[in-house]
Scaffold this motif. Sequence first.
Motif, short mmCIF file in Angstrom:
data_model
loop_
_atom_site.label_atom_id
_atom_site.label_comp_id
_atom_site.label_asym_id
_atom_site.label_seq_id
_atom_site.Cartn_x
_atom_site.Cartn_y
_atom_site.Cartn_z
N UNK A 101 0.91 -1.09 0.08
CA UNK A 101 -0.23 0.13 -0.02
C UNK A 101 0.81 1.29 0.15
N UNK A 102 1.79 1.27 1.02
CA UNK A 102 2.77 2.35 0.83
C UNK A 102 3.62 2.61 -0.32
N UNK A 103 3.75 1.51 -1.04
CA UNK A 103 4.69 1.72 -2.34
C UNK A 103 3.84 2.27 -3.50
N UNK A 104 2.61 1.80 -3.48
CA UNK A 104 1.58 2.22 -4.56
C UNK A 104 1.29 3.82 -4.03
N UNK A 105 1.01 4.18 -2.91
CA UNK A 105 0.99 5.45 -2.62
C UNK A 105 1.70 6.44 -2.93
N UNK A 106 3.18 6.03 -2.62
CA UNK A 106 4.16 6.85 -3.29
C UNK A 106 4.24 7.17 -4.66
N UNK A 107 3.89 5.97 -5.58
CA UNK A 107 4.07 6.07 -6.70
C UNK A 107 2.79 6.83 -7.44
N UNK A 108 1.57 6.39 -6.87
CA UNK A 108 0.45 7.00 -7.53
C UNK A 108 -0.32 7.98 -6.74
N UNK A 109 -0.16 8.60 -5.75
CA UNK A 109 -0.54 9.55 -4.91
C UNK A 109 -1.37 8.86 -3.56
N UNK A 110 -2.30 9.57 -3.14
CA UNK A 110 -2.90 9.31 -1.86
C UNK A 110 -3.79 8.03 -1.91
N UNK A 111 -4.43 7.86 -2.94
CA UNK A 111 -5.33 6.77 -2.94
C UNK A 111 -5.70 6.00 -4.25
N UNK A 112 -6.05 4.80 -4.26
CA UNK A 112 -6.21 4.01 -5.45
C UNK A 112 -7.25 4.65 -6.47
N UNK A 113 -8.17 5.18 -5.87
CA UNK A 113 -8.97 6.02 -6.82
C UNK A 113 -8.29 6.88 -7.64
N UNK A 114 -7.29 7.75 -7.36
CA UNK A 114 -6.74 8.64 -8.16
C UNK A 114 -5.81 7.79 -9.24
N UNK A 115 -5.50 6.76 -8.87
CA UNK A 115 -4.39 5.91 -9.75
C UNK A 115 -5.70 5.38 -10.93
N UNK A 116 -6.60 5.05 -10.58
CA UNK A 116 -7.85 4.44 -11.34
C UNK A 116 -8.05 5.55 -12.59
N UNK A 117 -8.35 6.81 -12.03
CA UNK A 117 -8.81 8.05 -12.73
C UNK A 117 -7.50 8.31 -13.61
N UNK A 118 -6.28 8.17 -13.20
CA UNK A 118 -5.34 8.56 -14.07
C UNK A 118 -5.28 7.48 -15.27
N UNK A 119 -5.24 6.23 -15.00
CA UNK A 119 -5.36 5.21 -15.90
C UNK A 119 -6.30 5.33 -16.92
N UNK A 120 -7.84 5.84 -16.33
CA UNK A 120 -8.83 5.84 -17.52
C UNK A 120 -8.50 7.02 -18.28
N UNK A 121 -7.83 8.05 -17.65
CA UNK A 121 -7.54 9.31 -18.59
C UNK A 121 -6.56 8.85 -19.68
N UNK A 122 -5.49 8.29 -19.40
CA UNK A 122 -4.57 7.66 -20.12
C UNK A 122 -5.21 7.02 -21.16
N UNK A 123 -5.89 6.07 -21.08
CA UNK A 123 -6.81 5.06 -22.11
C UNK A 123 -7.74 5.95 -23.05
N UNK A 124 -8.27 7.08 -22.25
CA UNK A 124 -9.05 7.94 -23.35
C UNK A 124 -8.38 8.80 -24.18
N UNK A 125 -7.26 9.17 -23.54
CA UNK A 125 -6.37 9.83 -24.72
C UNK A 125 -5.68 9.17 -25.84
N UNK A 126 -5.37 7.90 -25.40
CA UNK A 126 -4.97 6.93 -26.56
C UNK A 126 -6.14 6.63 -27.57
#
Length: 65
Positions: free
Chosen positions: A32-57
């Motif tokens: 959890x701490x490793x993911x938090x350092x990479x993606x931000x404070x929550x998994x929701x932020x990581x999911x939103x970033x992933x969806x945004x990247x897919x939409x751009x592609x």
Amino acid sequence: MGSSTSKPRKGHEKPSHLPKVGTPANMAWEHENHERRIFGSSPVVAALIGILIVAVVIGLLIITL
């Protein structure tokens, strides 16, 4: 130092002891701490970033075809 009749120390309301090293709880905590350092404070932020990247592609693929 206090005398032998001194009051014991009070505990915290919410103690945050770390799990013992090597236990499954420790592995989950480290993950959890490793993911938090990479993606931000929550998994929701990581999911939103992933969806945004897919939409751009997908958008770039539609524009170029």
